[in-house]
Every structure is written in structure tokens, then in C-alpha cells.
Write a protein that holds these residues in place. Sequence first.
Motif, PDB file in Angstrom:
ATOM      1  N   HIS A 147     -85.095 -36.883 -54.429  1.00 59.27           N
ATOM      2  CA  HIS A 147     -84.359 -37.116 -53.133  1.00 59.27           C
ATOM      3  C   HIS A 147     -83.741 -38.506 -53.118  1.00 59.27           C
ATOM      4  O   HIS A 147     -84.079 -39.458 -53.057  1.00 59.27           O
ATOM      5  CB  HIS A 147     -85.340 -36.986 -52.056  1.00 59.27           C
ATOM      6  CG  HIS A 147     -84.579 -37.412 -50.816  1.00 59.27           C
ATOM      7  ND1 HIS A 147     -83.394 -36.676 -50.526  1.00 59.27           N
ATOM      8  CD2 HIS A 147     -84.741 -38.175 -49.717  1.00 59.27           C
ATOM      9  CE1 HIS A 147     -82.816 -37.239 -49.249  1.00 59.27           C
ATOM     10  NE2 HIS A 147     -83.864 -38.221 -48.870  1.00 59.27           N
ATOM     11  N   LEU A 148     -82.278 -38.374 -53.667  1.00 65.11           N
ATOM     12  CA  LEU A 148     -81.457 -39.564 -53.702  1.00 65.11           C
ATOM     13  C   LEU A 148     -80.363 -39.706 -52.774  1.00 65.11           C
ATOM     14  O   LEU A 148     -79.522 -40.546 -52.781  1.00 65.11           O
ATOM     15  CB  LEU A 148     -80.816 -39.759 -55.197  1.00 65.11           C
ATOM     16  CG  LEU A 148     -81.884 -39.764 -56.502  1.00 65.11           C
ATOM     17  CD1 LEU A 148     -81.234 -39.385 -57.654  1.00 65.11           C
ATOM     18  CD2 LEU A 148     -82.815 -41.165 -56.098  1.00 65.11           C
ATOM     19  N   ALA A 149     -80.222 -38.634 -52.079  1.00 63.85           N
ATOM     20  CA  ALA A 149     -79.046 -38.554 -50.908  1.00 63.85           C
ATOM     21  C   ALA A 149     -79.433 -39.673 -49.853  1.00 63.85           C
ATOM     22  O   ALA A 149     -80.585 -39.733 -49.431  1.00 63.85           O
ATOM     23  CB  ALA A 149     -79.022 -37.169 -50.388  1.00 63.85           C
ATOM     24  N   ALA A 150     -78.568 -40.536 -49.414  1.00 63.58           N
ATOM     25  CA  ALA A 150     -78.734 -41.673 -48.617  1.00 63.58           C
ATOM     26  C   ALA A 150     -77.305 -42.268 -48.229  1.00 63.58           C
ATOM     27  O   ALA A 150     -76.575 -41.982 -48.894  1.00 63.58           O
ATOM     28  CB  ALA A 150     -79.541 -42.749 -49.071  1.00 63.58           C
ATOM     29  N   GLN A 151     -77.512 -43.124 -47.035  1.00 64.07           N
ATOM     30  CA  GLN A 151     -76.423 -43.798 -46.643  1.00 64.07           C
ATOM     31  C   GLN A 151     -76.756 -45.302 -47.153  1.00 64.07           C
ATOM     32  O   GLN A 151     -77.644 -45.777 -46.974  1.00 64.07           O
ATOM     33  CB  GLN A 151     -76.363 -43.625 -45.146  1.00 64.07           C
ATOM     34  CG  GLN A 151     -75.219 -44.905 -44.496  1.00 64.07           C
ATOM     35  CD  GLN A 151     -73.625 -44.414 -45.286  1.00 64.07           C
ATOM     36  OE1 GLN A 151     -72.934 -43.518 -45.132  1.00 64.07           O
ATOM     37  NE2 GLN A 151     -73.109 -45.373 -45.725  1.00 64.07           N
ATOM     38  N   ALA A 152     -75.950 -45.672 -48.245  1.00 60.46           N
ATOM     39  CA  ALA A 152     -76.270 -46.906 -48.962  1.00 60.46           C
ATOM     40  C   ALA A 152     -75.148 -48.122 -48.443  1.00 60.46           C
ATOM     41  O   ALA A 152     -74.386 -47.773 -47.392  1.00 60.46           O
ATOM     42  CB  ALA A 152     -75.766 -46.742 -50.345  1.00 60.46           C
ATOM     43  N   GLY A 153     -75.725 -49.186 -48.974  1.00 56.70           N
ATOM     44  CA  GLY A 153     -74.749 -50.306 -48.445  1.00 56.70           C
ATOM     45  C   GLY A 153     -75.506 -50.983 -47.309  1.00 56.70           C
ATOM     46  O   GLY A 153     -75.661 -50.578 -46.339  1.00 56.70           O
ATOM     47  N   VAL A 154     -75.422 -52.444 -47.435  1.00 55.72           N
ATOM     48  CA  VAL A 154     -76.302 -53.174 -46.715  1.00 55.72           C
ATOM     49  C   VAL A 154     -75.340 -53.727 -45.449  1.00 55.72           C
ATOM     50  O   VAL A 154     -75.521 -53.713 -44.330  1.00 55.72           O
ATOM     51  CB  VAL A 154     -76.958 -54.267 -47.011  1.00 55.72           C
ATOM     52  CG1 VAL A 154     -78.224 -54.018 -47.873  1.00 55.72           C
ATOM     53  CG2 VAL A 154     -75.867 -55.269 -47.960  1.00 55.72           C
ATOM     54  N   ARG A 155     -73.954 -53.929 -45.828  1.00 58.00           N
ATOM     55  CA  ARG A 155     -73.113 -54.599 -44.953  1.00 58.00           C
ATOM     56  C   ARG A 155     -72.566 -53.472 -43.661  1.00 58.00           C
ATOM     57  O   ARG A 155     -72.165 -53.685 -42.683  1.00 58.00           O
ATOM     58  CB  ARG A 155     -71.857 -55.193 -45.497  1.00 58.00           C
ATOM     59  CG  ARG A 155     -72.508 -56.852 -45.968  1.00 58.00           C
ATOM     60  CD  ARG A 155     -71.539 -57.396 -47.020  1.00 58.00           C
ATOM     61  NE  ARG A 155     -71.263 -56.668 -48.120  1.00 58.00           N
ATOM     62  CZ  ARG A 155     -72.125 -56.659 -49.289  1.00 58.00           C
ATOM     63  NH1 ARG A 155     -73.372 -57.590 -49.194  1.00 58.00           N
ATOM     64  NH2 ARG A 155     -72.134 -56.203 -50.425  1.00 58.00           N
ATOM     65  N   TYR A 156     -72.212 -52.109 -44.301  1.00 61.09           N
ATOM     66  CA  TYR A 156     -71.660 -51.195 -43.568  1.00 61.09           C
ATOM     67  C   TYR A 156     -72.607 -50.857 -42.356  1.00 61.09           C
ATOM     68  O   TYR A 156     -72.166 -50.179 -41.518  1.00 61.09           O
ATOM     69  CB  TYR A 156     -71.486 -50.192 -44.605  1.00 61.09           C
ATOM     70  CG  TYR A 156     -70.826 -48.897 -44.049  1.00 61.09           C
ATOM     71  CD1 TYR A 156     -69.406 -48.977 -43.669  1.00 61.09           C
ATOM     72  CD2 TYR A 156     -71.403 -47.706 -43.906  1.00 61.09           C
ATOM     73  CE1 TYR A 156     -68.680 -47.799 -42.988  1.00 61.09           C
ATOM     74  CE2 TYR A 156     -70.851 -46.503 -43.418  1.00 61.09           C
ATOM     75  CZ  TYR A 156     -69.433 -46.584 -42.993  1.00 61.09           C
ATOM     76  OH  TYR A 156     -68.932 -45.594 -42.478  1.00 61.09           O
ATOM     77  N   ALA A 157     -73.756 -51.235 -42.519  1.00 62.77           N
ATOM     78  CA  ALA A 157     -74.633 -50.744 -41.523  1.00 62.77           C
ATOM     79  C   ALA A 157     -74.326 -51.346 -40.030  1.00 62.77           C
ATOM     80  O   ALA A 157     -74.526 -50.585 -39.183  1.00 62.77           O
ATOM     81  CB  ALA A 157     -76.337 -51.114 -41.801  1.00 62.77           C
ATOM     82  N   MET A 158     -73.482 -52.375 -39.997  1.00 64.20           N
ATOM     83  CA  MET A 158     -73.260 -52.926 -38.896  1.00 64.20           C
ATOM     84  C   MET A 158     -71.790 -52.208 -38.112  1.00 64.20           C
ATOM     85  O   MET A 158     -71.647 -52.179 -37.181  1.00 64.20           O
ATOM     86  CB  MET A 158     -72.586 -54.256 -39.001  1.00 64.20           C
ATOM     87  CG  MET A 158     -73.846 -55.289 -39.179  1.00 64.20           C
ATOM     88  SD  MET A 158     -73.742 -56.831 -39.400  1.00 64.20           S
ATOM     89  CE  MET A 158     -73.043 -57.451 -37.808  1.00 64.20           C
ATOM     90  N   LYS A 159     -71.265 -51.819 -39.127  1.00 65.00           N
ATOM     91  CA  LYS A 159     -69.905 -50.776 -38.640  1.00 65.00           C
ATOM     92  C   LYS A 159     -70.467 -49.315 -38.294  1.00 65.00           C
ATOM     93  O   LYS A 159     -69.978 -49.019 -37.364  1.00 65.00           O
ATOM     94  CB  LYS A 159     -69.016 -50.766 -39.874  1.00 65.00           C
ATOM     95  CG  LYS A 159     -68.205 -51.925 -40.237  1.00 65.00           C
ATOM     96  CD  LYS A 159     -67.084 -51.408 -41.273  1.00 65.00           C
ATOM     97  CE  LYS A 159     -66.158 -52.742 -41.438  1.00 65.00           C
ATOM     98  NZ  LYS A 159     -66.081 -52.648 -43.032  1.00 65.00           N
TER      99      LYS A 159
END
Length: 408
Positions: A147-159
Motif C-alpha cells: 500500500h503506497l498510495a498516499a498524499q505526500a509532501g510535508v509543506r502542501y499539508a497547510m494548503k
Amino acid sequence: MDKHRSRWTYSFTKLIFWTTLFAGTILFVCFHSPPSDSPSIHPKMKWGSPQWEKRVKSSARSRSGHFTVLVTGAAGFVGSHVSAALKRRGDGVVGLDNFNSYYDPSLKRARQKLLERNGIFVIEGDINDRHLLEKLFDVVAFTHVMHLAAQAGVRYAMKNPGSYIHSNIAGLVSVFEACKSANPQPAIVWASSSSVYGLNSKVPFSEKDRTDQPASLYAATKKAGEEIAHTYNHIYGLSITGLRFFTVYGPWGRPDMAYFFFTKDILKGKSINVFEGSNNKSVARDFTYIDDIVKGCLGALDTAEKSTGSGGKKKGNAQLRVFNLGNTSPVPVTKLVSILEKLLKVKAKKNVLPLPRNGDVMFTHANISYAHKEFGYKPTTNLQMGLQKFVNWYLDYYSVSEKKKSFW
Ligand SMILES: O=C(O)[C@H]1O[C@H](OP(=O)(O)OP(=O)(O)OC[C@H]2O[C@@H](n3ccc(=O)[nH]c3=O)[C@H](O)[C@@H]2O)[C@H](O)[C@@H](O)[C@H]1O
């Protein structure tokens, strides 16, 4: 005479009408006909149709004694490499990806095309689609789910915080639900993240260290995922292995990651923002090359024990593990930039900025002794070598013809 003309006009209009309708029907049928069984991409193929089932089964076929793996996020960076590696060694692989537009979907389509050329069907669908997952488990008795599907990225989480909850929490639960109800239950290996260590300052990071101080919503959702994994293991006997990836990079990588967009911007002569800590302290990452990560994923899969339950009922205790998959040698971001400058033969225009308080942490550093002990994990590619391979791929991908592109 007038009556004759109007009858003629009426017949002519009727002729035009029927001709247009006929031609329109032919065109509609041609352009909407169900796709053939060829390995080309058919994103619109209706799932559940006999033709779809046939493709799923054919993609899932493994060499005798090998695994049958459902890979979620198969058109993603890590997912595409892992799918290709599994197929290469004889496992049956079915991919699933929602092709969202978090970053350029044409890169995901190009990865899909390569996988499909090598016999891997990548279904366009969302992990939150319960009916699709149920159908997949009806059609194939998967031994494993990667299971590798995910929303990645640390900075985009604020947007876009909602997208992290949708994919990394709701999506994970949806995958666990499908797995727990399946008969037989598959063993699950899934992508957690080095970001769960958050503000932990004890280095190198060991799996036993505290992970209760996430610095981003991304990290918090991955940490929550690890707790949810515990629940599903405890209640349903699912065998679950979480992998904490440390800043994975390489060919076919993610355009939202710094090494990727630094390369793009340096080549374009655009300035890049390089973050640093207070008192000019450098920010560092344990950058890990994709081939090492793939070996780690396969090692985790090969040592995963079977789930003990079936059809939603636990029959005994099952394996629950978490591993760091890093490179064990953190490199300052300034060094990353200077390696890229040399490889690209272009001087970067750098804006040095204080590390923003938007989810970033100062450094990461993996202790990998547990993964080494359990499945011989040993990264072999340093940042210089790995970036050389990335840059070769980048220049090739964004300039040269189709034929040269391959994972194989
Ligand atoms: O290990 C993980 O679990 C995570 O790894 C990755 O996160 P990070 O390690 O933050 O990678 P990335 O964004 O490439 O920034 C790299 C460095 O460049 C610095 N950085 C970044 C942007 C910028 O403009 N300037 C800059 O200096 C920045 O401060 C940082 O030091 C994945 O994206 C994430 O999905 C997750 O998988």
C-alpha cells in the motif's frame, strides 16, 4: 409547385437528419468502443466488466511459487519502481492509482505506460472506493498488498489538509477494511514516513524513539496510520508492516520534491530557496536512493508472515512491524545543491531563507539496524551517485524520445 417544393425540402431535411444521426452513431461507437486486450492504456475501461476482469487476472498471474500483489499508488514514484521489480522477479502485480493532479499527471501516465508495456495493469481508481476494492479481492486472491498510495509532501499539508485525511487516514482504513474482509487475508506492507520522528532530536532515529511530536499534518497522518495499523492487527489478525521512508529520490521521482524542482529551476536559470536553521545551521536529510528503497520494500514483503484471520475474523496473533528505510548518512541541503550544480554544469541562483515553520524539520537520520537484521537491508547508493542517475534520467526524459525510457 410550392407544395412540391416544400415536400422536396422536407425529404431533403429528413435525409440530412438521418445521415447526421447515422454518421454520429458510427463516430460515437468508434470512439467509445470497449478497449481491446492490448497492453495499452485504457483509463476509461469500466471496472467490473468481463474484459476488465480478464485483464486483472492476467496481470495478477505469477510464476509458480511467487506472490500475487496488489500495489496501490502504482503510478507513483515508489509504486511504479516496486511494481516493476516485483513483476521482474515473477510476482503477479495489479496496480491501482487515482492519477490525481497533486503533481503533473502526465508523469504518472508515462509510468503507467511503461508498466503496462510489461504486463502490469494499472487500474484507475481510488483506495476509498470500497466497492472497487471488494471487487478486486473477489477476482484475485492477493497474497500481499503493497500500500503506497498516499498524499505526500510535508509543506502542501497547510494548503490542502483535507487531502491528507482523505488519502492517508480514510484511504488507509478503506484498504485495511478490504484486507480484513478478504478470504484469504493478504499480508500488508505500507508506506509510513521518516516525518513521524518530528521534533525528536535523538540521532540516529531508531524505531524505538518517540514519535509523538509530528511537525506537519502529513507526519501526523502517517503516525495515525501506524496506530490504525495496530488496531487492525489486534482486532482482525492482519499482518502489517510499516516502512518509514527517508526522503526517497531518483529517476522517475516526484516533481514536488526539492532535488527535482531545484534541478528544473537551476536549468531554467530561476532562483531556488535554500532553507537554513537559526545561527546558519544547515538543514540536512538522509536522502535515500530509490533502488535501495525498492530492495527494502521487497525484503519487507518477503519476510512478512501470513495474516491469521479470514473473512473479518481473527484466528490468532499476527505480525506487526515498523522499519526505518533510510541511507544512514544525512547530507546538508547546501551540499545537495552543490552536487546538482556540478552535474548540471550550471551555477544555482540561491536565496538562503530561514527554515519556514510549515512542517519542515531540521534533519533526519535513520538507524537501519532492525531492517538489516530482519531482511539484510543495506543501502549502497550515495547521494552523488544517485543524483547522477537522476540527472541522466531527467535530461533524457525531458528531451529525448519514448524508446529510451525504462525502469527495466
Ligand atoms: O522522508 C519523508 O518521509 C518525507 O520526505 C520528503 O520530505 P522532505 O524531506 O521534506 O523532502 P523535500 O520536500 O524534497 O525537501 C528536502 C529538503 O530540502 C529543503 N527545501 C525544500 C524546499 C525548498 O524550497 N527549499 C529547501 O531548502 C527542505 O527543508 C528539506 O530539508 C517527502 O517530500 C515527503 O513526502 C516524505 O516522504
